[in-house]
Design an enzyme around this catalytic site. Structure first.
Site, PDB file in Angstrom:
ATOM      1  N   GLN A  19     -16.206  32.265   7.208  1.00 21.38           N
ATOM      2  CA  GLN A  19     -16.657  31.228   7.004  1.00 21.38           C
ATOM      3  C   GLN A  19     -16.449  30.206   7.885  1.00 21.38           C
ATOM      4  OE1 GLN A  19     -19.774  31.108   5.354  1.00 21.38           O
ATOM      5  NE2 GLN A  19     -20.247  29.295   5.840  1.00 21.38           N
ATOM      6  N   LYS A  71     -23.060  34.169  -0.951  1.00 24.60           N
ATOM      7  CA  LYS A  71     -22.986  35.289  -0.078  1.00 24.60           C
ATOM      8  C   LYS A  71     -22.481  36.572  -1.040  1.00 24.60           C
ATOM      9  CE  LYS A  71     -23.014  32.816   4.076  1.00 24.60           C
ATOM     10  NZ  LYS A  71     -22.223  32.529   5.280  1.00 24.60           N
ATOM     11  N   ASP A 102     -21.768  38.729  11.126  1.00 22.85           N
ATOM     12  CA  ASP A 102     -22.314  37.489  11.652  1.00 22.85           C
ATOM     13  C   ASP A 102     -22.899  37.436  13.240  1.00 22.85           C
ATOM     14  OD1 ASP A 102     -22.226  35.287   9.956  1.00 22.85           O
ATOM     15  OD2 ASP A 102     -20.036  35.219  10.231  1.00 22.85           O
TER      16      ASP A 102
HETATM   17  N1  GUN Z   1     -21.224  28.651   9.009  1.00 24.16           N
HETATM   18  C1  GUN Z   1     -22.444  27.865   9.054  1.00 24.16           C
HETATM   19  N2  GUN Z   1     -23.296  29.009   9.366  1.00 24.16           N
HETATM   20  C2  GUN Z   1     -22.584  30.142   9.531  1.00 24.16           C
HETATM   21  C3  GUN Z   1     -22.881  31.556   9.543  1.00 24.16           C
HETATM   22  O1  GUN Z   1     -23.595  31.924   9.668  1.00 24.16           O
HETATM   23  N3  GUN Z   1     -21.767  32.318   9.380  1.00 24.16           N
HETATM   24  C4  GUN Z   1     -20.385  31.989   9.314  1.00 24.16           C
HETATM   25  N4  GUN Z   1     -19.449  32.675   9.166  1.00 24.16           N
HETATM   26  N5  GUN Z   1     -20.143  30.496   9.207  1.00 24.16           N
HETATM   27  C5  GUN Z   1     -21.392  29.703   9.180  1.00 24.16           C
END
Ligand code: GUN
Length: 295
Positions: free
Chosen positions: A98, A54, A121
């Site tokens: 995350q 990311k 998110d």
């Molecule tokens: N862990 C698995 N998928 C995601 C997501 O889309 N966002 C975040 N922040 N953590 C994750």
């Protein structure tokens, strides 16, 4: 039948090009650069890979890209203090912590601490509520939105179709239901959500025009669970041990790809399907956040 492959990587690249153009336009017109902060707490190796991907993609698209790494013993207060700093930082328009964090962290409190205007998110209840009522001035969550856009841009109409989702997580299954059932382009579907307590799961799956596997069980969906010609979307990314692989594991989805591809009309691969779409929609959300915050 051999299924058509739905190339999430190619569709994501198109969206990323659009996002890069949007970012360049913001820079030209307002002198601002979209800023995305990704926060990693602890040492989960899969999370580390996601966070690095990311961060790299944001920089590639011309964003101000910030990575905050905190040790696995990080306290709740320390994390909340970092979030408060990012909330107040005018160069940061999107914040992502995350998931999953280490066990001492209360994930609900973390989500509530993020400024909803920077919640790229779409985990904050304020934005989840907006999504549910079809309000477009919040955010849509990256993975489910990525699935919807991948189907849309691949020319697979879901309006009036029966979509069956396997999995009811807050990150994927539940928001997929909310997005697909809306009265809107790329939606208007009849949606069934199945889960671990659903009797006759295979029977439900066989009734799907579009089957979306999102329960995190390696190669769970088998050919006999799929209606011939159906579209199959695989949201799963599972590490399975493979002594023959260089790093000792390989990635598989929630769908037994080879046998299902022989029955389905269209299918997403793992990797190269939903994964790149998730990142593309995250970047798109960060661009939108920047636009709104600098209006
Ligand atoms: N862990 C698995 N998928 C995601 C997501 O889309 N966002 C975040 N922040 N953590 C994750």
């Amino acid at each position: 039948m051999t299924a058509r492959i739905l190339d999430g990587k190619a569709v994501a690249e198109t969206i990323n090009r659009e996002t890069a153009v949007g970012a360049a336009t913001l820079m030209r017109e307002r002198g601002v650069r979209p800023g995305l902060a990704v926060v990693l707490v602890g040492e989960n190796p899969a999370s580390r890979v996601y966070v690095n991907t990311k961060e790299k993609k944001a920089a590639e698209l011309g964003f101000h890209s910030v990575k905050v790494e905190l040790p696995k013993e990080c306290t709740q207060d320390r994390l909340l203090a970092e979030i408060a700093k990012l909330n107040a930082d005018p160069l940061v328009h999107g914040i992502l912590v995350q998931s999953p964090p280490p066990p001492q962290i209360d994930e609900r409190a973390v989500v509530l601490a993020i400024d909803p205007r920077k919640d790229v998110d779409c985990f904050h209840p304020f934005n989840v509520g907006k999504m549910l009522i079809g309000d477009r001035d919040g955010f849509f969550p990256c993975t489910p939105w990525g699935v919807v856009v991948l189907l849309q841009r691949s020319g697979i109409e879901v309006a009036g179709k029966h979509v069956v989702v396997i999995g009811r997580s807050n990150i994927v299954g539940k928001p997929l239901l909310a997005l697909l059932v809306q009265k809107a382009a790329g939606a208007d579907a009849t949606v069934t959500v199945c889960h671990s307590r659903t009797p006759d799961l295979a029977e439900h799956c066989r009734r799907a025009d579009v089957l979306i596997a999102a329960m995190g069980r390696p190669e769970f969906v088998k050919a006999e669970m799929v209606k011939p010609g159906a579209t199959v979307v695989d949201v799963g990314i599972n590490r399975v041990t493979d002594p023959a692989a260089k790093n000792g594991y390989r990635l598989v989805g929630d769908v037994a790809f080879a046998e299902v591809a022989a029955v389905a009309g269209a299918i997403t691969p793992v990797p190269g399907g939903v994964g790149p779409m998730t990142i593309a929609m995250l970047m798109r959300n960060a661009l939108d956040a920047c636009r709104r915050l600098t209006e």
